[in-house]
Design a protein around this motif. Structure first.
Motif, mmCIF file in Angstrom:
data_model
loop_
_atom_site.group_PDB
_atom_site.id
_atom_site.type_symbol
_atom_site.label_atom_id
_atom_site.label_comp_id
_atom_site.label_asym_id
_atom_site.label_seq_id
_atom_site.Cartn_x
_atom_site.Cartn_y
_atom_site.Cartn_z
ATOM 1 N N LYS A 83 52.041 41.762 30.012
ATOM 2 C CA LYS A 83 51.948 40.901 31.193
ATOM 3 C C LYS A 83 51.830 39.433 30.776
ATOM 4 O O LYS A 83 52.396 38.544 31.428
ATOM 5 N N ALA A 84 51.094 39.178 29.717
ATOM 6 C CA ALA A 84 50.980 37.808 29.195
ATOM 7 C C ALA A 84 52.351 37.266 28.802
ATOM 8 O O ALA A 84 52.702 36.120 29.113
ATOM 9 N N ASP A 85 53.134 38.105 28.143
ATOM 10 C CA ASP A 85 54.478 37.706 27.725
ATOM 11 C C ASP A 85 55.360 37.399 28.933
ATOM 12 O O ASP A 85 56.146 36.441 28.926
ATOM 13 N N LEU A 86 55.208 38.187 29.987
ATOM 14 C CA LEU A 86 55.994 37.973 31.210
ATOM 15 C C LEU A 86 55.629 36.644 31.863
ATOM 16 O O LEU A 86 56.506 35.890 32.293
ATOM 17 N N HIS A 87 54.337 36.368 31.952
ATOM 18 C CA HIS A 87 53.891 35.083 32.524
ATOM 19 C C HIS A 87 54.423 33.912 31.690
ATOM 20 O O HIS A 87 54.840 32.888 32.251
ATOM 21 N N TYR A 88 54.415 34.076 30.372
ATOM 22 C CA TYR A 88 54.895 32.999 29.507
ATOM 23 C C TYR A 88 56.397 32.766 29.711
ATOM 24 O O TYR A 88 56.857 31.611 29.764
ATOM 25 N N LYS A 89 57.164 33.850 29.810
ATOM 26 C CA LYS A 89 58.606 33.696 30.051
ATOM 27 C C LYS A 89 58.874 33.013 31.388
ATOM 28 O O LYS A 89 59.751 32.151 31.489
ATOM 29 N N LEU A 90 58.112 33.406 32.414
ATOM 30 C CA LEU A 90 58.276 32.779 33.721
ATOM 31 C C LEU A 90 57.902 31.298 33.644
ATOM 32 O O LEU A 90 58.602 30.436 34.203
ATOM 33 N N ALA A 91 56.811 30.993 32.935
ATOM 34 C CA ALA A 91 56.391 29.598 32.765
ATOM 35 C C ALA A 91 57.451 28.780 32.040
ATOM 36 O O ALA A 91 57.700 27.608 32.378
ATOM 37 N N SER A 92 58.100 29.378 31.056
ATOM 38 C CA SER A 92 59.139 28.680 30.288
ATOM 39 C C SER A 92 60.345 28.342 31.165
ATOM 40 O O SER A 92 60.910 27.241 31.064
ATOM 41 N N ILE A 93 60.728 29.284 32.036
ATOM 42 C CA ILE A 93 61.854 29.030 32.943
ATOM 43 C C ILE A 93 61.489 27.929 33.940
ATOM 44 O O ILE A 93 62.284 27.024 34.210
ATOM 45 N N GLN A 94 60.269 28.008 34.464
ATOM 46 C CA GLN A 94 59.826 26.986 35.417
ATOM 47 C C GLN A 94 59.789 25.608 34.758
ATOM 48 O O GLN A 94 60.121 24.602 35.394
ATOM 49 N N PHE A 95 59.414 25.557 33.513
ATOM 50 C CA PHE A 95 59.418 24.287 32.782
ATOM 51 C C PHE A 95 60.837 23.721 32.686
ATOM 52 O O PHE A 95 61.077 22.536 32.931
#
Length: 445
Positions: A317-329
């Motif tokens: 789940k942490a990895d998923l949040h990080y990927k989503l954060a990267s796209i949003q960035f």
């Protein structure tokens, strides 16, 4: 000769102490206890001196006439055969070496520490090592090694796994096994390595296991079945014929994910089919990865959000949040990116990448923060704070974090421009807006 005389004298004295009783070949001392002890003492002494040729007669007596005498006869027997093989290059010693392993299994195969599976690993390893240029022998060694791994499971030695992987690479190139079998071995061994590393508490052993894992990867790549085109050729027809086979679907996705083949036609078909059959977190994650690779970020965000909602494993789940954060960035959604990066950091302790990402979101916002050039530069203080935190908690990203610290520290305000707002080095400063951080002033000369 003096050594032989001394040993013989002691052994004969000791042998007189044995109580006479019926003895057979299967009893510990064989048919003649005095001869067994004498010959055992002689060959052990010769092995210590690395005089393997003179050790042979005594060892051979014990091996043939007292096979249940002890494990030492088999341990030293391996040493003797390897020594004779090095000296003479005579392949007959390989055959004898195999017999030593077989007889050890017969008499000591139920040993708790070194059972049959462990012995088979050593046997298969030696056969492969000494006859790797002879395909029939490689096939035999491969079969023995596979049986060892089946029996030993997570207790399998790294060398055994490496030899098995190497043998499968040779056999697939010789047309003796199918490429899919090499892939199955690779996936199995990588899973085993992860479990072994996770279970190990000593850092030195963890490092050794990780090195073994890297070696398996290197051997696999050399086998020539790892590129995306080859994987597609192997699995497309299989998938078309078995579109409801979840075992096959998961195997294909695991392999394509490992090799970063998410942008191919096969990946799209298999990932979409999995989502149809099992719309779980893993299926949504696979589709998200596919759309990330295709740079279709809107679609990838939707699937990442679904995966986050369905996922129960904290680390994934942490990895998923990080990927989503990267796209949003990448899309300039800086506040949302920070929010997801913080969730990732909370779920996975001592992970530096989310803090690096947060620092980058701050730095990207610098020109929009405040109304003056000084306001813009203040933001770099909190950005560097995040890079420092990443460096402090996560050695894996420390080098990248240090580079960012060096690069962005150059953009700190100068003493002269800060003077007019009454700011000095070390002053506590609040950075508002969605950043909402408190930091200390650091001024360049």
């Amino acid at each position: 000769m003096k050594t032989r005389f001394t040993i013989a004298t002691v052994v004969l004295l000791l042998s007189s102490m044995f109580t006479l009783k019926a003895q057979t070949l299967e009893s510990k001392y064989g048919l003649d206890s005095a001869q067994t002890v004498l010959n055992a003492s002689l060959y052990v002494e010769m092995v210590k001196q690395k005089n393997y040729e003179e050790a042979l007669p005594g060892w051979r007596y014990v091996y043939n006439n007292a096979p249940a005498y002890g494990k030492t006869a088999y341990i030293k027997g391996v040493t003797i055969m390897r020594g004779m093989l090095r000296k003479t290059k005579n392949p007959k010693y390989i055959d004898t070496l195999m017999m030593v392993y077989d007889q050890r299994i017969k008499y000591f195969g139920k040993d708790r520490k070194y059972p049959e599976g462990w012995i088979l690993g050593r046997k298969g390893g030696d056969l492969f090592k000494y006859k790797k240029k002879h395909i029939p022998s490689v096939k035999e060694a491969y079969s023995i090694l596979k049986k060892s791994i089946e029996m030993q499971q997570l207790k399998s030695e790294a060398t055994v796994i490496n030899y098995t992987m190497e043998a499968s690479g040779i056999l697939v190139k010789a047309g003796e096994i199918e490429p899919e079998e090499v892939i199955d071995n690779y996936l199995l061994f990588m899973d085993m390595a992860k479990k072994q590393i996770d279970a190990e508490t000593k850092e030195s052993k963890k490092e050794n296991l990780d090195n073994a894992r890297k070696n398996v990867e290197q051997i696999f790549f050399k086998a020539g079945v790892a590129d995306c085109e080859t994987l597609s050729n192997i699995f497309t027809a299989k998938f078309e014929a078995n579109k409801d086979d979840m075992v096959l679907i998961n195997k294909i996705l695991r392999m394509l994910n490992r090799q970063e083949c998410e942008d191919g036609a096969l990946y799209a078909m298999v990932a979409e089919r999995k989502y149809e059959l099992e719309p779980n977190a893993d299926a949504a994650h696979n589709l998200a990865k596919m759309f990330i690779k295709k740079k279709e970020f809107g679609k990838s965000k939707n699937y990442l959000e679904q995966a986050i909602e369905l996922e129960e494993d904290a680390e994934i789940k942490a990895d998923l949040h990080y990927k989503l954060a990267s796209i949003q960035f990448l899309q300039g959604q800086l506040s949302a990116s920070k929010s997801n990066a913080l969730k990732a950091a909370k779920l996975k302790q001592n992970w530096g990448l989310p803090y690096i990402l947060i620092g980058k979101t701050y730095a990207s916002y610098s020109q929009k923060y405040g109304s003056s050039a000084l306001d813009h530069k203040k933001v770099f203080w909190v950005a560097v704070d995040k890079f420092k935190k990443a460096k402090a908690i996560d050695p894996e990203c420390a080098a990248d974090a240090q580079k960012l610290i060096s690069d962005y520290s150059k953009h700190f305000p100068g003493k002269e421009e800060a003077f007019f707002e009454g700011i000095k080095n070390g002053d506590v400063v609040k950075i508002g807006d969605w950043i909402n951080e408190t930091t200390k002033a650091r001024l360049n000369e």
